[in-house]
Design a protein around this motif. Structure first.
Motif, PDB file in Angstrom:
ATOM      1  N   LEU A 208       8.077  15.529 -31.213  1.00  0.00           N
ATOM      2  CA  LEU A 208       6.806  14.918 -30.824  1.00  0.00           C
ATOM      3  C   LEU A 208       6.567  13.604 -31.563  1.00  0.00           C
ATOM      4  N   ALA A 209       6.984  13.530 -32.825  1.00  0.00           N
ATOM      5  CA  ALA A 209       6.864  12.278 -33.568  1.00  0.00           C
ATOM      6  C   ALA A 209       7.735  11.198 -32.934  1.00  0.00           C
ATOM      7  N   THR A 210       8.892  11.597 -32.431  1.00  0.00           N
ATOM      8  CA  THR A 210       9.792  10.651 -31.763  1.00  0.00           C
ATOM      9  C   THR A 210       9.176  10.170 -30.459  1.00  0.00           C
ATOM     10  N   PHE A 211       8.589  11.087 -29.710  1.00  0.00           N
ATOM     11  CA  PHE A 211       7.887  10.698 -28.479  1.00  0.00           C
ATOM     12  C   PHE A 211       6.765   9.706 -28.796  1.00  0.00           C
ATOM     13  N   THR A 212       6.034   9.981 -29.859  1.00  0.00           N
ATOM     14  CA  THR A 212       4.936   9.091 -30.246  1.00  0.00           C
ATOM     15  C   THR A 212       5.455   7.693 -30.573  1.00  0.00           C
ATOM     16  N   ALA A 213       6.603   7.623 -31.230  1.00  0.00           N
ATOM     17  CA  ALA A 213       7.182   6.328 -31.595  1.00  0.00           C
ATOM     18  C   ALA A 213       7.609   5.523 -30.364  1.00  0.00           C
ATOM     19  N   MET A 214       7.813   6.200 -29.247  1.00  0.00           N
ATOM     20  CA  MET A 214       8.172   5.509 -27.999  1.00  0.00           C
ATOM     21  C   MET A 214       6.970   4.855 -27.327  1.00  0.00           C
ATOM     22  N   ARG A 215       5.781   5.342 -27.661  1.00  0.00           N
ATOM     23  CA  ARG A 215       4.605   4.992 -26.875  1.00  0.00           C
ATOM     24  C   ARG A 215       4.303   3.499 -26.800  1.00  0.00           C
ATOM     25  N   PRO A 216       4.371   2.734 -27.896  1.00  0.00           N
ATOM     26  CA  PRO A 216       4.103   1.294 -27.753  1.00  0.00           C
ATOM     27  C   PRO A 216       5.062   0.621 -26.765  1.00  0.00           C
ATOM     28  N   PHE A 217       6.306   1.048 -26.767  1.00  0.00           N
ATOM     29  CA  PHE A 217       7.305   0.549 -25.818  1.00  0.00           C
ATOM     30  C   PHE A 217       6.909   0.913 -24.389  1.00  0.00           C
ATOM     31  N   PHE A 218       6.531   2.166 -24.182  1.00  0.00           N
ATOM     32  CA  PHE A 218       6.101   2.620 -22.860  1.00  0.00           C
ATOM     33  C   PHE A 218       4.852   1.875 -22.385  1.00  0.00           C
ATOM     34  N   ASP A 219       3.900   1.721 -23.286  1.00  0.00           N
ATOM     35  CA  ASP A 219       2.637   1.071 -22.907  1.00  0.00           C
ATOM     36  C   ASP A 219       2.855  -0.403 -22.570  1.00  0.00           C
TER      37      ASP A 219
ATOM     38  N   MET B  88       5.670  -1.699 -21.357  1.00  0.00           N
ATOM     39  CA  MET B  88       6.350  -1.746 -20.059  1.00  0.00           C
ATOM     40  C   MET B  88       5.392  -1.361 -18.930  1.00  0.00           C
ATOM     41  N   SER B  89       4.492  -0.446 -19.195  1.00  0.00           N
ATOM     42  CA  SER B  89       3.494  -0.065 -18.191  1.00  0.00           C
ATOM     43  C   SER B  89       2.605  -1.256 -17.841  1.00  0.00           C
ATOM     44  N   ASP B  90       2.209  -1.991 -18.866  1.00  0.00           N
ATOM     45  CA  ASP B  90       1.385  -3.180 -18.644  1.00  0.00           C
ATOM     46  C   ASP B  90       2.143  -4.216 -17.820  1.00  0.00           C
ATOM     47  N   VAL B  91       3.406  -4.416 -18.138  1.00  0.00           N
ATOM     48  CA  VAL B  91       4.238  -5.364 -17.385  1.00  0.00           C
ATOM     49  C   VAL B  91       4.342  -4.941 -15.920  1.00  0.00           C
ATOM     50  N   LEU B  92       4.582  -3.671 -15.684  1.00  0.00           N
ATOM     51  CA  LEU B  92       4.852  -3.193 -14.330  1.00  0.00           C
ATOM     52  C   LEU B  92       3.600  -3.004 -13.482  1.00  0.00           C
ATOM     53  N   THR B  93       2.444  -3.150 -14.083  1.00  0.00           N
ATOM     54  CA  THR B  93       1.204  -3.022 -13.306  1.00  0.00           C
ATOM     55  C   THR B  93       0.463  -4.352 -13.201  1.00  0.00           C
ATOM     56  N   THR B  94       1.110  -5.440 -13.642  1.00  0.00           N
ATOM     57  CA  THR B  94       0.496  -6.773 -13.551  1.00  0.00           C
ATOM     58  C   THR B  94       1.528  -7.779 -13.046  1.00  0.00           C
ATOM     59  N   ASN B  95       1.032  -8.940 -12.635  1.00  0.00           N
ATOM     60  CA  ASN B  95       1.949 -10.022 -12.293  1.00  0.00           C
ATOM     61  C   ASN B  95       2.151 -10.918 -13.516  1.00  0.00           C
ATOM     62  N   LEU B  96       2.901 -11.985 -13.354  1.00  0.00           N
ATOM     63  CA  LEU B  96       3.203 -12.847 -14.494  1.00  0.00           C
ATOM     64  C   LEU B  96       1.985 -13.563 -15.056  1.00  0.00           C
ATOM     65  N   ASN B  97       0.883 -13.588 -14.276  1.00  0.00           N
ATOM     66  CA  ASN B  97      -0.379 -14.157 -14.764  1.00  0.00           C
ATOM     67  C   ASN B  97      -1.250 -13.122 -15.470  1.00  0.00           C
ATOM     68  N   GLY B  98      -0.750 -11.883 -15.559  1.00  0.00           N
ATOM     69  CA  GLY B  98      -1.519 -10.838 -16.205  1.00  0.00           C
ATOM     70  C   GLY B  98      -2.535 -10.168 -15.325  1.00  0.00           C
ATOM     71  N   GLU B  99      -2.469 -10.433 -14.018  1.00  0.00           N
ATOM     72  CA  GLU B  99      -3.419  -9.851 -13.072  1.00  0.00           C
ATOM     73  C   GLU B  99      -2.892  -8.522 -12.537  1.00  0.00           C
ATOM     74  N   SER B 100      -3.786  -7.538 -12.420  1.00  0.00           N
ATOM     75  CA  SER B 100      -3.373  -6.217 -11.952  1.00  0.00           C
ATOM     76  C   SER B 100      -2.835  -6.268 -10.522  1.00  0.00           C
ATOM     77  N   VAL B 101      -1.768  -5.509 -10.298  1.00  0.00           N
ATOM     78  CA  VAL B 101      -1.200  -5.395  -8.950  1.00  0.00           C
ATOM     79  C   VAL B 101      -1.431  -3.993  -8.385  1.00  0.00           C
ATOM     80  N   ILE B 102      -2.218  -3.184  -9.107  1.00  0.00           N
ATOM     81  CA  ILE B 102      -2.528  -1.830  -8.644  1.00  0.00           C
ATOM     82  C   ILE B 102      -3.746  -1.887  -7.736  1.00  0.00           C
TER      83      ILE B 102
END
Length: 222
Positions: free
Chosen positions: A194-205, A207-221
């Motif tokens: 679980l500590a290892t999963f937690t250490a992944m979270r900033p990376f996941f978050d 990438m999540s931000d990247v994949l839910t926005t365009n290059l201008n930072g605007e949401s694509v959802i």
């Protein structure tokens, strides 16, 4: 009881990977499967307390051998996959139990073409944030960088001399932490998973931000 019976059974299975032996030991496997499934689900329930998890998938022991040169009918490991809740939360966690080769892994295994291009364009625009994440103390403590399959050179329409080409050429984005059998059988293994999963979270978050926005930072959802 812990995971000792699971590792013991998998050692025997690797030496006797045939249907006859498995049939003779089916009752024992069902007991082991129950122990392991409970363990995987316990990890999943704890993970749900700290992240948004959409699905827990415990993999079956049976191999699909139709297109494989290796016709061994059974896997020599047990594993579980924990998927974050889309569309806002991206990335998946994986826990793998195998004698001498247990590990925790997470990330983005095979991003679809639009997602892969979006990630690469982000790295091309600015790789400072992902570099900061990769250099964070917990990330460095648990992971040896971001791994996964990658191109030998730059993908089409990207400069092979770009300073972020080491990231841009990746086709997968994975982080892994390996465990010895002694660590798997230790009383703190679940806590370490679980500590290892937690250490992944900033990376996941990130990438999540990247994949839910365009290059201008605007949401694509929608």
């Amino acid at each position: 009881m812990g995971l000792q019976p699971t590792l013991d059974f998998l050692v025997k299975l690797e030496k006797n990977n045939n249907r006859e032996w498995f049939a003779e030991n089916k009752t024992e496997f069902q007991r082991i499967e129950g122990i392991s499934r409970s363990y995987f689900n316990e990890v999943g329930e704890e993970l749900k307390k700290q992240d948004s998890i959409e699905n827990i998938q415990v993999y079956r022991i049976y191999r699909d051998v139709r297109f494989s040169k290796d016709k061994s009918p059974y896997k020599k490991y047990l594993g579980a996959w924990y998927s974050r809740t889309k569309p806002f939360f991206r990335g998946s966690y994986y826990l793998h139990l195998e004698p001498g080769n247990s590990f925790v892994e997470g990330g983005f295994w095979n991003p679809e073409a639009p997602d892969l291009k979006r990630i690469r364009k982000e790295f091309e625009l600015d790789d400072s944030e992902i570099r900061d994440i990769m250099q964070a103390p917990d990330f460095v403590k648990y992971f040896n960088g971001i791994g996964g399959e990658e191109l030998k050179s730059a993908p089409k329409d990207f400069d092979k001399s770009h300073k972020a080409i080491d990231l841009i050429r990746k086709k997968q984005f994975l982080v892994v932490r390996r465990f010895t059998d002694k660590e798997v059988l230790g009383k703190n293994f679940k806590k370490e998973v679980l500590a290892t999963f937690t250490a992944m979270r900033p990376f996941f978050d990130y990438m999540s931000d990247v994949l839910t926005t365009n290059l201008n930072g605007e949401s694509v959802i929608e």
